[in-house]
Scaffold this motif. Structure first.
Motif, mmCIF file in Angstrom:
data_model
loop_
_atom_site.group_PDB
_atom_site.id
_atom_site.type_symbol
_atom_site.label_atom_id
_atom_site.label_comp_id
_atom_site.label_asym_id
_atom_site.label_seq_id
_atom_site.Cartn_x
_atom_site.Cartn_y
_atom_site.Cartn_z
ATOM 1 N N PRO A 138 29.533 34.848 36.698
ATOM 2 C CA PRO A 138 30.580 35.886 36.181
ATOM 3 C C PRO A 138 31.912 35.604 36.485
ATOM 4 C CG PRO A 138 29.612 36.597 38.279
ATOM 5 C CD PRO A 138 28.906 35.189 37.940
ATOM 6 N N GLY A 139 32.716 35.858 35.664
ATOM 7 C CA GLY A 139 34.126 36.167 36.056
ATOM 8 C C GLY A 139 34.504 37.421 36.471
ATOM 9 N N VAL A 140 35.631 37.689 37.059
ATOM 10 C CA VAL A 140 36.133 39.189 37.682
ATOM 11 C C VAL A 140 36.139 40.101 36.540
ATOM 12 C CG1 VAL A 140 37.698 40.288 39.061
ATOM 13 C CG2 VAL A 140 37.232 37.811 39.637
ATOM 14 N N GLY A 141 35.338 40.997 37.053
ATOM 15 C CA GLY A 141 34.979 42.249 36.119
ATOM 16 C C GLY A 141 36.191 43.046 35.945
ATOM 17 N N GLN A 142 36.322 43.668 34.691
ATOM 18 C CA GLN A 142 37.495 44.648 34.261
ATOM 19 C C GLN A 142 36.825 46.031 33.855
ATOM 20 O OE1 GLN A 142 40.545 43.317 31.671
ATOM 21 N NE2 GLN A 142 40.281 41.030 32.234
ATOM 22 N N PHE A 143 37.415 47.116 34.423
ATOM 23 C CA PHE A 143 37.008 48.466 34.006
ATOM 24 C C PHE A 143 37.343 48.768 32.435
ATOM 25 C CE2 PHE A 143 36.166 49.677 38.528
ATOM 26 C CZ PHE A 143 34.965 50.386 38.176
ATOM 27 N N ILE A 144 36.368 49.248 31.934
ATOM 28 C CA ILE A 144 36.517 49.770 30.799
ATOM 29 C C ILE A 144 35.784 51.170 30.318
ATOM 30 C CG2 ILE A 144 34.312 48.638 29.656
ATOM 31 C CD1 ILE A 144 35.968 47.974 27.267
ATOM 32 N N MET A 145 36.462 51.977 29.518
ATOM 33 C CA MET A 145 35.845 53.277 29.437
ATOM 34 C C MET A 145 34.989 53.477 28.010
ATOM 35 S SD MET A 145 36.696 55.308 32.023
ATOM 36 C CE MET A 145 36.246 56.842 31.109
#
Length: 729
Positions: A720-727
């Protein structure tokens, strides 16, 4: 009172022994057994304080005793003249009785038993220094009394029998009527008892070492004992604890903080304040990304009069990836309350943004007493305000006394999977009824106080979002002698005729918690190989990471990972971080923090060290194969199968991509509330190209992804790459 062990044989042929505590009035100088906490045993069999008191000048902060240079307490001061076992000045029986560990200024030097608890009623608070302890059955002789009128039975309830009680005719060892294996199995007192052994048929199955076992590293200190935890939308972890007489950080008012915000980038923490005692609360996220924490326990005004009663408490914590100015803001408590008191309640975010809150103790007293229990659910709206109605769930009624912290998961058809004790069902919140009764899970108890772990495996577009749940671990009874259970069950609750597929972990384990990883595997960490939940009731800490691959054939799904050197027993947590590593914190098996193992009955202590476990997919050369430069076309996603794009850089020899949508939820007591993962549909992958731009199809509805904060992970060839928050809305 110190406890020792007696063996109780149930009235059945060939039944295994069940072991419960009873009072031992004297101590043994060779073993030290028989003395209260804070004492040691003399050669004549009497107990005295082990504390060293030098009667040094009282401190201004009200601390005293061993850990504070032998400081005494000023009897005319603001705190009180007695120095408690935990080093806090006061004037209550918790401070002044030698029986409770008083160090100096004691008003009663005799070794006496604590005062009895009040008769349980809905209004009476329990002892908030303690945990709910399941009382031993006074007898297991076959009951022959009158038929029950309230579903209780057996020796502790006037010898009542179940008769034609609608929920079942077997009287369980703990005095409740029902028909599950927990009622009719081992220890059954009357009725159509099968009296089958509780012990599972499956034993631990040795597993090979993972080719890349991963590694542990201590990275910081938690600031407060990490009883509860969640990863916030700003990428930081929040730790939440009960009212304590010591933490590593203080608030501006000079009181100890019981919550902290931890930054995994700098590995530093800051103190957070709350206003009601969050001891053994539940939680989940609201649709706007606010963390909701509900329930708790009574106040400890003698310790901290700034924190009130938490039984009906509702706490809110808001963080945002777009607004760093609110980092460090305290918990908000505008005065909203639950409909009924709940200690040990579970939460689940619902498709309409509301919150399902279930179970809990009404007063913190003995859960084998019917009037102490709250086997109901209530709904909080999308703003975290209760509907004002608590509705009975029959599954929680029949699971008593193993009804607290039930396992709950939202299924893709909008119903709930609910599990407690050994039993489960599919439950309709809208209809307020059971849709389907599911088969009992073979093996021992799986929920508090013998909690195992539950995950719902990742939902995928490829299999039309078919759900599967996996439950592993557990134990036989609430005592330090209890064996733990290595068995696991896996099932699709929505199948036409669901059955448990049984498997076994490489080792026996209780308080084990499962965390979903973005490559589709599951990490199982923390817990013990012997004992139960409750203060000082576990030993033989389980230090090894267990790795479960749900795609592998039955019998080949388990490998073992690296081992930690830090015991993570009762009150431990694990969180998946944005960078794909696992944060592990906590372990506080004592009523109040113990910083030196010699003062803990089992030799363990309160653990403030924070570790990070690096999984196999980031070990060795894999760390250089991460997708990078990840750019999402939107950070807000409707759950209606709409599409968005993701651009990223991949290794030139990469073969495949997956996109994981992950919600970590709220973690406590090995229960990961609302945790879920979905693998989304993708198009546009170009083999051999370093610069990729793919189109991703979002979740089809809020049954698959209820509204709230999620992390998007781009996973290339399992890395995995670094995750990003999403709503998700």
């Amino acid at each position: 009172m110190k406890v020792s062990i007696v063996t109780v044989l149930f009235a059945a042929t060939g039944i295994a022994n069940i072991i419960f505590p009873f009072v031992q009035p004297h101590c043994n100088s060779s073993s030290g057994i028989g003395c209260l906490r804070g004492q040691h045993c003399l050669s004549d069999g009497t107990c005295v304080s082990h504390h060293i008191t030098r009667d040094a000048t009282p401190r201004e902060d009200g601390r005293c005793g061993d850990d504070f240079d032998g400081a005494a307490c000023d009897p005319k001061g603001a705190y009180g003249g007695c120095c408690s076992d935990h080093g806090y000045c006061g004037k209550t029986v918790d401070h002044c009785l030698v029986a409770n560990g008083c160090q100096s200024g004691c008003t009663n030097t005799a070794v006496t038993s604590p005062a009895p608890q009040p008769a349980p009623t809905k209004a009476s608070p329990g002892n908030s220094n303690s945990e709910p302890v399941i009382a031993q059955p006074s007898s297991t002789d076959a009951a022959t009394g009158p038929e029950t009128t309230d579903g209780t039975c057996g020796a502790a309830n006037g010898g009542a029998t179940c008769g034609d009680w609608p929920q079942g005719g077997c009287c369980s060892m703990y005095g409740f009527c029902g028909k599950s294996t927990a009622h009719c199995g081992e220890g059954c007192q009357s009725g159509p008892c099968a009296r089958a052994p509780i012990s599972p048929a499956l034993k631990a199955a040795p597993a090979p070492k993972n080719v890349k076992p991963g590694s542990f590293k201590v990275v910081g200190q938690s600031g407060v004992p990490a009883m509860h935890a969640a990863l916030m939308p700003n990428g930081r972890a929040v730790f939440l604890d009960k009212v304590e007489d010591y933490t590593q950080v203080k608030l501006s008012n000079g009181r100890y903080a019981y919550s902290a915000e931890y930054d995994p980038i700098s590995n530093t923490y800051s103190a957070l304040a709350y206003r009601t005692n969050a001891f053994c609360s539940g939680g989940s996220f609201l649709p706007n990304g606010t963390l909701l924490d509900v329930g708790g326990n009574a106040p400890l005004t003698w310790l901290d009069d700034t924190v009130g009663d938490g039984f009906k408490g509702i706490r809110y914590l808001t963080r945002s990836s777009a607004d760093a100015s609110i980092n460090g803001d305290d918990w908000s408590e505008p005065g909203n309350e639950l409909d009924t008191a709940r200690w040990y309640a579970s939460c689940q975010s619902m498709p309409d943004g509301s919150m399902f809150v279930a179970s809990g103790s009404l007063n913190g007293l003995d859960p084998t007493v019917l009037t102490n229990n709250n086997p109901t659910f209530e709904i909080l709206n999308a703003k975290g305000v209760t509907s004002g109605q608590s509705i009975t769930i029959e599954l929680l009624v029949k699971a008593q006394p193993y009804y607290m912290y039930p396992f709950v998961h939202l299924l893709p058809d909008g119903t709930l999977f609910v599990f407690a004790s050994k039993s489960s069902e599919v439950f309709s919140v809208a209809g307020q009824k059971t849709v389907k009764n599911l088969p009992d899970l073979p093996g021992d108890y799986r929920t508090y106080p013998n909690t195992g772990g539950l995950v719902m495996l990742p939902l995928t577009a490829d299999n039309n979002w078919t759900p599967e749940v996996v439950i592993c671990g557990g134990g036989a009874y609430q005592d330090i002698t209890s064996p733990s259970d290595p068995s696991c069950g896996r099932m699709n609750p929505l199948a036409p005729d669901p059955e448990w597929e049984m498997d076994a972990m490489p080792e026996d384990r209780g308080m084990v918690e499962g965390t979903l990883l973005p490559d589709g595997t599951v990490l199982w960490v923390n817990g013990a190989q012997k004992g139960a939940e409750g203060f000082n009731l576990a030993t033989d800490p389980a230090l090894e990471v267990l790795i479960y691959d749900p795609a592998a054939p039955l019998g080949k799904r388990w490998t073992t990972g690296a081992s930690s050197t830090i015991p993570r027993l009762y009150h431990s947590v694990a969180l998946l971080l944005l960078d794909g590593t696992l944060m592990i914190a906590g372990s506080n098996p004592d009523q109040m923090p113990v910083v030196a193992p010699k003062f803990d009955p089992q030799g363990f202590h309160t653990e403030f060290a924070v570790e990070v476990y690096t999984p196999p997919y980031l070990s060795g050369d894999n760390a250089q194969r991460r997708p990078t430069d990840v750019v999402l076309s939107t950070l807000s996603l409707n759950a209606d199968s709409s599409t968005f794009t993701i651009g990223f850089t991949a290794p030139s020899d990469a073969k495949a991509v997956k996109v994981a949508l992950y919600h970590g939820g709220f973690v406590t007591h090995a229960v990961h509330m609302s945790q879920r993962m979905a693998f989304l549909g993708t198009n546009g992958w170009k083999a051999g190209a370093r610069q990729q731009l793919i189109t991703v199809t979002g979740p089809p509805n809020n049954n698959v992804a209820p509204p709230g904060p999620y992390v998007v992970y781009v996973v290339v060839d399992g890395v995995p790459g670094v995750g990003q928050f999403i709503m998700v809305t």
